[in-house]
Design a protein around this motif. Structure first.
Motif, PDB file in Angstrom:
ATOM      1  N   ALA A  58     -47.471 -45.032 -17.951  1.00 33.77           N
ATOM      2  CA  ALA A  58     -48.868 -44.682 -17.656  1.00 33.77           C
ATOM      3  C   ALA A  58     -49.612 -44.233 -18.902  1.00 33.77           C
ATOM      4  O   ALA A  58     -50.812 -44.405 -19.013  1.00 33.77           O
ATOM      5  N   ARG A  59     -48.887 -43.643 -19.853  1.00 34.88           N
ATOM      6  CA  ARG A  59     -49.524 -43.117 -21.061  1.00 34.88           C
ATOM      7  C   ARG A  59     -49.456 -44.083 -22.234  1.00 34.88           C
ATOM      8  O   ARG A  59     -50.058 -43.843 -23.266  1.00 34.88           O
ATOM      9  N   GLY A  60     -48.723 -45.159 -22.075  1.00 34.19           N
ATOM     10  CA  GLY A  60     -48.441 -46.046 -23.186  1.00 34.19           C
ATOM     11  C   GLY A  60     -49.658 -46.656 -23.854  1.00 34.19           C
ATOM     12  O   GLY A  60     -49.616 -47.005 -25.024  1.00 34.19           O
ATOM     13  N   ASP A  61     -50.741 -46.804 -23.129  1.00 30.23           N
ATOM     14  CA  ASP A  61     -51.924 -47.438 -23.715  1.00 30.23           C
ATOM     15  C   ASP A  61     -52.843 -46.432 -24.398  1.00 30.23           C
ATOM     16  O   ASP A  61     -53.936 -46.788 -24.815  1.00 30.23           O
ATOM     17  N   ARG A  62     -52.425 -45.209 -24.525  1.00 28.54           N
ATOM     18  CA  ARG A  62     -53.235 -44.167 -25.153  1.00 28.54           C
ATOM     19  C   ARG A  62     -52.750 -43.927 -26.572  1.00 28.54           C
ATOM     20  O   ARG A  62     -51.562 -43.797 -26.814  1.00 28.54           O
ATOM     21  N   ILE A  63     -53.674 -43.867 -27.497  1.00 32.43           N
ATOM     22  CA  ILE A  63     -53.361 -43.512 -28.873  1.00 32.43           C
ATOM     23  C   ILE A  63     -53.554 -42.012 -28.985  1.00 32.43           C
ATOM     24  O   ILE A  63     -54.614 -41.483 -28.629  1.00 32.43           O
ATOM     25  N   ARG A  64     -52.536 -41.337 -29.419  1.00 29.51           N
ATOM     26  CA  ARG A  64     -52.566 -39.877 -29.468  1.00 29.51           C
ATOM     27  C   ARG A  64     -52.654 -39.406 -30.909  1.00 29.51           C
ATOM     28  O   ARG A  64     -52.157 -40.060 -31.819  1.00 29.51           O
ATOM     29  N   ALA A  65     -53.282 -38.254 -31.079  1.00 26.31           N
ATOM     30  CA  ALA A  65     -53.431 -37.686 -32.417  1.00 26.31           C
ATOM     31  C   ALA A  65     -53.461 -36.168 -32.332  1.00 26.31           C
ATOM     32  O   ALA A  65     -53.864 -35.589 -31.320  1.00 26.31           O
ATOM     33  N   THR A  66     -53.032 -35.546 -33.408  1.00 24.67           N
ATOM     34  CA  THR A  66     -53.188 -34.113 -33.601  1.00 24.67           C
ATOM     35  C   THR A  66     -54.211 -33.965 -34.721  1.00 24.67           C
ATOM     36  O   THR A  66     -54.127 -34.641 -35.737  1.00 24.67           O
ATOM     37  N   VAL A  67     -55.187 -33.103 -34.487  1.00 24.53           N
ATOM     38  CA  VAL A  67     -56.233 -32.886 -35.485  1.00 24.53           C
ATOM     39  C   VAL A  67     -56.253 -31.406 -35.833  1.00 24.53           C
ATOM     40  O   VAL A  67     -56.318 -30.551 -34.949  1.00 24.53           O
ATOM     41  N   LEU A  68     -56.166 -31.124 -37.120  1.00 24.92           N
ATOM     42  CA  LEU A  68     -56.231 -29.758 -37.630  1.00 24.92           C
ATOM     43  C   LEU A  68     -57.632 -29.549 -38.177  1.00 24.92           C
ATOM     44  O   LEU A  68     -58.120 -30.372 -38.952  1.00 24.92           O
ATOM     45  N   ILE A  69     -58.317 -28.482 -37.739  1.00 25.44           N
ATOM     46  CA  ILE A  69     -59.671 -28.238 -38.237  1.00 25.44           C
ATOM     47  C   ILE A  69     -59.813 -26.823 -38.779  1.00 25.44           C
ATOM     48  O   ILE A  69     -59.171 -25.891 -38.309  1.00 25.44           O
ATOM     49  N   SER A  70     -60.656 -26.702 -39.788  1.00 24.07           N
ATOM     50  CA  SER A  70     -61.043 -25.381 -40.291  1.00 24.07           C
ATOM     51  C   SER A  70     -62.485 -25.153 -39.853  1.00 24.07           C
ATOM     52  O   SER A  70     -63.290 -26.084 -39.810  1.00 24.07           O
ATOM     53  N   ILE A  71     -62.774 -23.910 -39.509  1.00 22.59           N
ATOM     54  CA  ILE A  71     -64.059 -23.560 -38.891  1.00 22.59           C
ATOM     55  C   ILE A  71     -64.730 -22.460 -39.691  1.00 22.59           C
ATOM     56  O   ILE A  71     -64.072 -21.517 -40.164  1.00 22.59           O
ATOM     57  N   GLU A  72     -66.043 -22.569 -39.824  1.00 21.21           N
ATOM     58  CA  GLU A  72     -66.834 -21.516 -40.474  1.00 21.21           C
ATOM     59  C   GLU A  72     -66.654 -20.209 -39.693  1.00 21.21           C
ATOM     60  O   GLU A  72     -66.523 -20.225 -38.467  1.00 21.21           O
ATOM     61  N   PRO A  73     -66.664 -19.077 -40.391  1.00 19.59           N
ATOM     62  CA  PRO A  73     -66.561 -17.788 -39.688  1.00 19.59           C
ATOM     63  C   PRO A  73     -67.628 -17.656 -38.599  1.00 19.59           C
ATOM     64  O   PRO A  73     -68.762 -18.096 -38.769  1.00 19.59           O
ATOM     65  N   ARG A  74     -67.223 -17.097 -37.489  1.00 21.37           N
ATOM     66  CA  ARG A  74     -68.093 -16.821 -36.334  1.00 21.37           C
ATOM     67  C   ARG A  74     -68.627 -18.087 -35.653  1.00 21.37           C
ATOM     68  O   ARG A  74     -69.536 -18.016 -34.850  1.00 21.37           O
ATOM     69  N   SER A  75     -68.095 -19.255 -35.968  1.00 22.24           N
ATOM     70  CA  SER A  75     -68.552 -20.502 -35.350  1.00 22.24           C
ATOM     71  C   SER A  75     -67.635 -20.980 -34.225  1.00 22.24           C
ATOM     72  O   SER A  75     -67.939 -21.965 -33.569  1.00 22.24           O
ATOM     73  N   THR A  76     -66.526 -20.302 -34.011  1.00 19.62           N
ATOM     74  CA  THR A  76     -65.539 -20.766 -33.034  1.00 19.62           C
ATOM     75  C   THR A  76     -66.124 -20.989 -31.642  1.00 19.62           C
ATOM     76  O   THR A  76     -65.879 -22.039 -31.043  1.00 19.62           O
ATOM     77  N   PRO A  77     -66.913 -20.067 -31.077  1.00 21.18           N
ATOM     78  CA  PRO A  77     -67.444 -20.320 -29.727  1.00 21.18           C
ATOM     79  C   PRO A  77     -68.300 -21.593 -29.645  1.00 21.18           C
ATOM     80  O   PRO A  77     -68.175 -22.371 -28.697  1.00 21.18           O
ATOM     81  N   ALA A  78     -69.138 -21.816 -30.631  1.00 23.38           N
ATOM     82  CA  ALA A  78     -69.996 -23.009 -30.617  1.00 23.38           C
ATOM     83  C   ALA A  78     -69.168 -24.280 -30.811  1.00 23.38           C
ATOM     84  O   ALA A  78     -69.431 -25.302 -30.152  1.00 23.38           O
ATOM     85  N   VAL A  79     -68.178 -24.222 -31.682  1.00 21.68           N
ATOM     86  CA  VAL A  79     -67.304 -25.383 -31.896  1.00 21.68           C
ATOM     87  C   VAL A  79     -66.539 -25.692 -30.617  1.00 21.68           C
ATOM     88  O   VAL A  79     -66.464 -26.847 -30.181  1.00 21.68           O
TER      89      VAL A  79
END
Length: 143
Positions: A58-79
């Motif tokens: 069922a999942r075989g047709d999905r391309i999966r990825a892990t994404v690492l992000i850095s965020i500006e201070p105090r921007s986490t809620p909006a991101v």
């Protein structure tokens, strides 16, 4: 929580659809005792719910990825608010170290995955990102 509860949870993690009678037999307990333990674990929030685990077919047709992000201070809620609108983002975890957040993505095509990665990079407050495309799964205990 005692050792019996831990063994009960281990059995349910392996197959949450096991009949209570089967669980009782495996644990050497009365069916009513196992049912009461399950209800208590649910009430305490130790068992938060039951979910469907899709297999590779069922999942075989999905391309999966892990994404690492850095965020500006105090921007986490909006991101986070913006990430919630992207249906390809399956999970977002805060992290310590060089990256502020770890995202799990899935898309049906590389083109859509590329669009989502671009959208993440354009979110106000995202300073940088690194993408890791999953090639094959060797161990999967989470489903």
């Amino acid at each position: 929580m005692d050792d019996t509860d831990r063994e009960l949870l281990a059995q349910l993690e392996g197959n949450a659809r096991l009949p209570v009678a089967t669980l009782a037999r495996r644990l050497g307990l009365a069916r009513s005792t196992v049912q009461a333990r399950i209800e208590r674990l649910e009430e305490k929030g130790i068992i938060a719910g039951y979910a469907l685990r899709l297999g590779d077919a069922a999942r075989g047709d999905r391309i999966r990825a892990t994404v690492l992000i850095s965020i500006e201070p105090r921007s986490t809620p909006a991101v986070l608010a913006r990430l919630k609108t992207l249906t390809q983002v399956e999970a977002a975890h805060t992290a310590s170290g060089r990256w502020d957040m770890v995202l799990q993505l899935a898309a049906p095509s590389t083109a859509l995955l590329d669009e989502v990665l671009d959208a993440i990079g354009e979110i106000d407050g995202v300073k940088g990102s690194e993408s890791l495309i999953h090639l094959s799964t060797r161990i999967d205990r989470l489903g």
